[in-house]
Design an enzyme around this catalytic site. Sequence first.
Site, PDB file in Angstrom:
ATOM      1  N   MET A  75     -17.692 -37.002  18.117  1.00 33.57           N
ATOM      2  CA  MET A  75     -17.644 -35.589  18.503  1.00 33.57           C
ATOM      3  C   MET A  75     -16.629 -34.779  17.698  1.00 33.57           C
ATOM      4  SD  MET A  75     -20.008 -35.557  20.557  1.00 33.57           S
ATOM      5  CE  MET A  75     -20.923 -36.884  21.292  1.00 33.57           C
ATOM      6  N   HIS A  77     -15.329 -32.566  14.688  1.00 30.58           N
ATOM      7  CA  HIS A  77     -15.913 -31.612  13.741  1.00 30.58           C
ATOM      8  C   HIS A  77     -15.476 -31.936  12.317  1.00 30.58           C
ATOM      9  CE1 HIS A  77     -16.053 -29.351  17.515  1.00 30.58           C
ATOM     10  NE2 HIS A  77     -17.101 -28.739  16.995  1.00 30.58           N
ATOM     11  N   MET A 116      -7.030 -35.689  15.611  1.00 32.08           N
ATOM     12  CA  MET A 116      -7.817 -36.900  15.356  1.00 32.08           C
ATOM     13  C   MET A 116      -7.682 -37.350  13.911  1.00 32.08           C
ATOM     14  SD  MET A 116      -8.796 -37.736  18.262  1.00 32.08           S
ATOM     15  CE  MET A 116      -9.584 -39.210  17.661  1.00 32.08           C
ATOM     16  N   GLU A 117      -7.573 -36.411  12.997  1.00 31.91           N
ATOM     17  CA  GLU A 117      -7.395 -36.765  11.590  1.00 31.91           C
ATOM     18  C   GLU A 117      -6.050 -37.449  11.366  1.00 31.91           C
ATOM     19  OE1 GLU A 117     -10.712 -33.993  11.848  1.00 31.91           O
ATOM     20  OE2 GLU A 117      -8.744 -34.007  12.768  1.00 31.91           O
ATOM     21  N   ASP A 131      -4.540 -55.741   6.376  1.00 30.42           N
ATOM     22  CA  ASP A 131      -5.523 -56.351   5.484  1.00 30.42           C
ATOM     23  C   ASP A 131      -4.878 -56.900   4.214  1.00 30.42           C
ATOM     24  OD1 ASP A 131      -8.214 -56.987   4.502  1.00 30.42           O
ATOM     25  OD2 ASP A 131      -7.879 -55.320   3.112  1.00 30.42           O
TER      26      ASP A 131
END
Length: 161
Positions: A75, A77, A116-117, A131
């Site tokens: 959700m 954008h 969110m970024e 990793d």
Amino acid sequence: MKEFTHFNEHGRAKMVDISNKQDSARKAIARSSVQVSMDIYENIVYQKNKKGDVLAVAQVAGIMAAKQTSSIIPMCHPIQISGVDLFFEWVKQANNQYELVIEAVVKTVGSTGVEMEALTAASATALTIYDMCKAVDKGMVIGPTYLLEKSGGKTGDYKRN
């Protein structure tokens, strides 16, 4: 309590309509960390990792992740990001352990925020460190990951206590 905005009148998921929101300068800072052994600490600090410069690769991964956030968070954008930067700080812990604190700063001028970024950038940076170092020791611990602060937008500023 605020109403959830990601559901339509039928209770199904929707992307929030931001077309009527005002553009403003927005910034978010997220933090994560990776707890590592002394071997990994030395591996990173003295650039002995066979895969290359761990922090340089992780920084690029974090930037790339911020730019791709809307591709992996349903959700979210797609937005025009104006800047992404990552910062690292080592903190010595007990028992020959070290914590690498990661801070991701993301900026935009737009009609929705970049929390969110920033969180995605911090997370992907931590995952990349894992990793690149897992051949040395798989016992690393990632997190916690959280929003440190954000500014701009209708809801105003937020700063974690």
